[in-house]
Every structure is written in structure tokens, then in C-alpha cells.
Scaffold this motif. Structure first.
Motif, mmCIF file in Angstrom:
data_model
loop_
_atom_site.group_PDB
_atom_site.id
_atom_site.type_symbol
_atom_site.label_atom_id
_atom_site.label_comp_id
_atom_site.label_asym_id
_atom_site.label_seq_id
_atom_site.Cartn_x
_atom_site.Cartn_y
_atom_site.Cartn_z
ATOM 1 N N PHE A 3 0.913 -1.233 -0.074
ATOM 2 C CA PHE A 3 0.074 0.164 0.057
ATOM 3 C C PHE A 3 0.819 1.338 0.102
ATOM 4 O O PHE A 3 0.843 2.059 0.912
ATOM 5 N N GLY A 25 -10.227 -1.407 2.348
ATOM 6 C CA GLY A 25 -10.685 -0.931 0.895
ATOM 7 C C GLY A 25 -11.674 0.201 1.002
ATOM 8 O O GLY A 25 -12.597 -0.037 1.892
ATOM 9 N N TRP A 26 -11.524 1.072 0.120
ATOM 10 C CA TRP A 26 -12.502 2.439 0.164
ATOM 11 C C TRP A 26 -12.856 2.877 -1.110
ATOM 12 O O TRP A 26 -11.781 3.137 -1.752
ATOM 13 N N ARG A 27 -14.006 3.003 -1.193
ATOM 14 C CA ARG A 27 -14.487 3.444 -2.349
ATOM 15 C C ARG A 27 -15.841 4.118 -2.085
ATOM 16 O O ARG A 27 -16.687 3.827 -1.675
ATOM 17 N N LEU A 32 -15.064 -1.480 1.241
ATOM 18 C CA LEU A 32 -15.165 -2.626 0.478
ATOM 19 C C LEU A 32 -15.310 -3.733 1.289
ATOM 20 O O LEU A 32 -14.622 -3.656 2.301
ATOM 21 N N GLU A 36 -12.563 -7.860 -1.575
ATOM 22 C CA GLU A 36 -11.942 -6.936 -2.429
ATOM 23 C C GLU A 36 -10.504 -6.517 -2.299
ATOM 24 O O GLU A 36 -9.509 -6.413 -2.947
ATOM 25 N N LEU A 37 -10.416 -6.280 -0.912
ATOM 26 C CA LEU A 37 -8.966 -5.957 -0.138
ATOM 27 C C LEU A 37 -8.075 -7.187 -0.659
ATOM 28 O O LEU A 37 -6.791 -6.850 -1.002
ATOM 29 N N ARG A 39 -7.570 -9.017 -3.030
ATOM 30 C CA ARG A 39 -7.010 -8.958 -4.270
ATOM 31 C C ARG A 39 -5.504 -8.269 -4.140
ATOM 32 O O ARG A 39 -4.899 -8.631 -5.354
ATOM 33 N N ARG A 40 -5.363 -7.490 -3.518
ATOM 34 C CA ARG A 40 -4.129 -6.702 -3.296
ATOM 35 C C ARG A 40 -3.178 -7.292 -2.289
ATOM 36 O O ARG A 40 -2.172 -6.981 -2.037
ATOM 37 N N GLU A 53 -8.025 0.395 -8.912
ATOM 38 C CA GLU A 53 -9.132 -0.734 -9.042
ATOM 39 C C GLU A 53 -9.497 -0.841 -7.472
ATOM 40 O O GLU A 53 -10.799 -1.039 -7.302
ATOM 41 N N VAL A 54 -8.596 -1.206 -6.750
ATOM 42 C CA VAL A 54 -9.156 -1.283 -5.333
ATOM 43 C C VAL A 54 -8.272 -0.104 -4.343
ATOM 44 O O VAL A 54 -7.192 -0.473 -3.592
ATOM 45 N N VAL A 56 -7.677 2.298 -1.020
ATOM 46 C CA VAL A 56 -7.666 1.773 0.279
ATOM 47 C C VAL A 56 -7.578 3.211 1.240
ATOM 48 O O VAL A 56 -6.975 4.219 0.629
#
Length: 277
Positions: A3, A25-27, A32, A36-37, A39-40, A53-54, A56
Motif C-alpha cells: 500500500f 478497501g474504500w470507494r 469495500l 476486494e482488499l 486481491r491486493r 481498482e481497489v 484503500v
């Protein structure tokens, strides 16, 4: 670094400090799902596009050390005052100060809980304003409040060997719900059964294996379990399109026929209901 985009924002905060917080994760102003998190997480090669895309945010809960002073033995209200001063010029993504609401009645707690749920949070942590910071445990001054969801009945479709003291035992159970005449997987659990039950199931599933892949076995869908969980989220991993978060086995349902386990329609209803007031 997973990150890296957070580093300059943290470095911009004044002084020397130790924070207690969480990367989420934040959108569009909402957290999120953890999937979703994920994935990173654990990627060997950084992806230049993942931060968009994801995205944070670092959600700050507490302040443990500031400019040479250890704050563990200071009350929460004092730590919070110092924390608000520290991050006041950096509030908002990607650095956020956790929300705090002072409640003095049951009604106010319920209202705060509902507001948190509508923001996409799982619940609340209720903290005494006088509480000290005790690493590794919450104690009676910090209480986790979550809305319980009703358990569901599922059928075991695959099993895996465990680790440690469960090495050599089939102790991890993938389970499914009904969709018409077929079963669609929705999660995996490995807690809640006794050692005696696990040994018995190891023998049973060995005798009722459809396909043996070595570490994992696809088994006849005959064993019904009652499974509890924290919440439901969307998932591409399972054919059902959903996954249970933190599933644990409540009991073996020897009284429940496989034909009467819960179906995907009920899972969809529970998924939608968790976002309603």
C-alpha cells in the motif's frame, strides 16, 4: 510494499507517533468487502493499476505514542484528543479518523449501531472513555457489538486434510446450499466440531469419496451441518456467487434431510436483509 500510496500521507503527519489502525478497501465514501482488499494482498509483483481498482484508506483508531511519550496508561478521552490534533489536517481518504459517538442510553447505542451498519460496517466497538490501552486484549472496557444473523443448514460437498494436530484428518469442510436440483458451494468451515466428530467424519468421508485429488476429496452430499457466520458478501470464488464470512459449525444436523437444507434464494434474502434497517 502493498500500500505504497499511503506512505506520503502518513509521512506528512507531524512528529513521531505510533498509531493503531486498519487498512480497508474504500470507494465512494464506503468500505469495500474484505474480499476486494484480498486481491491486493500477498501479490509477488506490484500492480500499478490496483491502487485505482481497489483504493484503500488507513482508518485510525487510537494513538499509543507521541513525541517521546507513551500513552498506553492515559484514558481514551485523552488519547483521542491528541489523535484528533495529530490528524486534523489530514482527515479524509486516504487517512481517516474513526468515527466516535458518545452514547448514554440504549436508544442512542441502537441508533449508532444502525448508522454504522448503513455505512457498510459490521458493527461497533463500545469503549469506555476512561479505558486504558491494553495491547492484545479488549477486556470489559471494550465490547464488540454485532448484529447476529440466523444460521443456515448446508451440505458438505468436499473435504480437506487439516494441519498441525489435525494433520491426516479430514477436518476442513466445503459446504453448499440448494439451487433447484443441484448444490452450489458457499463457504468452508473448520471449527466447531469435536476431535471425536472429526475422526468419525474422516472415516465416513473416506468411504464416501466421489473424487480423490490427494489433499482434497469431493464427497457424496449426505452430511448436513448447521453453520453460523458474521455476514454474507459477494464472491466469484463460489458457484453460488456468495460467501459466508467467518463461518463456524454449530452442530451436525442428523435430523435434517439433505432435500430440506437452505436454498440460494434464502441466502440472497439474507444478503439483502443485512443492509436493511
Amino acid at each position: 510494499m502493498e500500500f505504497h500510496e499511503l506512505v506520503p500521507h502518513l509521512q506528512s503527519l507531524p512528529g513521531n507517533f505510533v498509531l493503531d489502525g486498519e487498512i480497508v478497501g474504500w470507494r465512494e465514501g464506503r468500505p469495500l468487502p474484505f474480499t476486494e482488499l484480498q486481491r491486493r494482498l500477498g501479490r509477488k509483483e506490484p500492480d500499478l493499476f490496483f491502487p485505482t481498482e481497489v483504493p484503500v484508506s488507513y482508518l485510525v483508531f487510537d494513538l499509543l505514542y507521541l513525541n517521546g511519550k507513551l500513552l498506553l496508561d492515559r484514558p481514551l478521552r485523552t488519547r483521542r484528543q491528541h489523535l484528533e490534533i495529530l490528524v486534523r489536517n489530514s482527515a479524509g481518504p486516504p487517512i481517516q479518523l474513526s468515527r466516535m459517538t458518545v452514547c448514554s442510553s440504549d436508544a442512542e447505542i441502537r441508533q449508532a449501531f444502525q448508522a454504522a451498519f448503513e455505512r457498510g460496517n459490521e458493527g461497533l466497538i463500545a469503549k469506555s472513555p476512561d479505558s486504558l490501552y491494553t495491547p492484545g486484549r479488549r477486556g470489559r472496557s471494550w465490547l464488540k457489538l454485532k448484529r447476529p444473523m440466523a444460521p443456515i443448514d448446508v451440505v458438505v460437498t468436499a473435504v480437506e486434510f487439516g494441519h498441525g494436530k489435525r494433520r491426516g484428518l479430514l477436518s476442513d469442510y466445503t459446504f453448499a446450499v440448494r439451487e433447484g436440483e443441484r448444490f452450489v458451494n458457499i463457504g468452508k468451515a473448520y471449527s466447531g466440531l469435536t476431535d471425536t466428530e472429526i475422526r468419525g467424519f474422516t472415516e465416513y468421508f473416506t468411504q464416501h469419496t466421489i473424487e480423490d485429488s490427494g489433499f482434497q476429496r469431493r464427497v457424496e452430499p449426505t452430511v448436513v451441518l448447521e453453520v453460523a457466520f458474521n455476514n454474507i458478501h459477494r464472491s466469484r470464488r463460489h458457484e453460488s456467487g456468495f460467501a459466508l464470512r467467518f463461518p463456524r459449525i454449530v452442530r451436525v444436523r442428523t435430523d435434517q434431510p439433505v432435500q430440506q437444507i437452505d436454498n440460494l434464494e434464502r441466502v440472497r434474502d439474507l444478503f439483502e436483509r443485512q443492509f436493511r434497517p
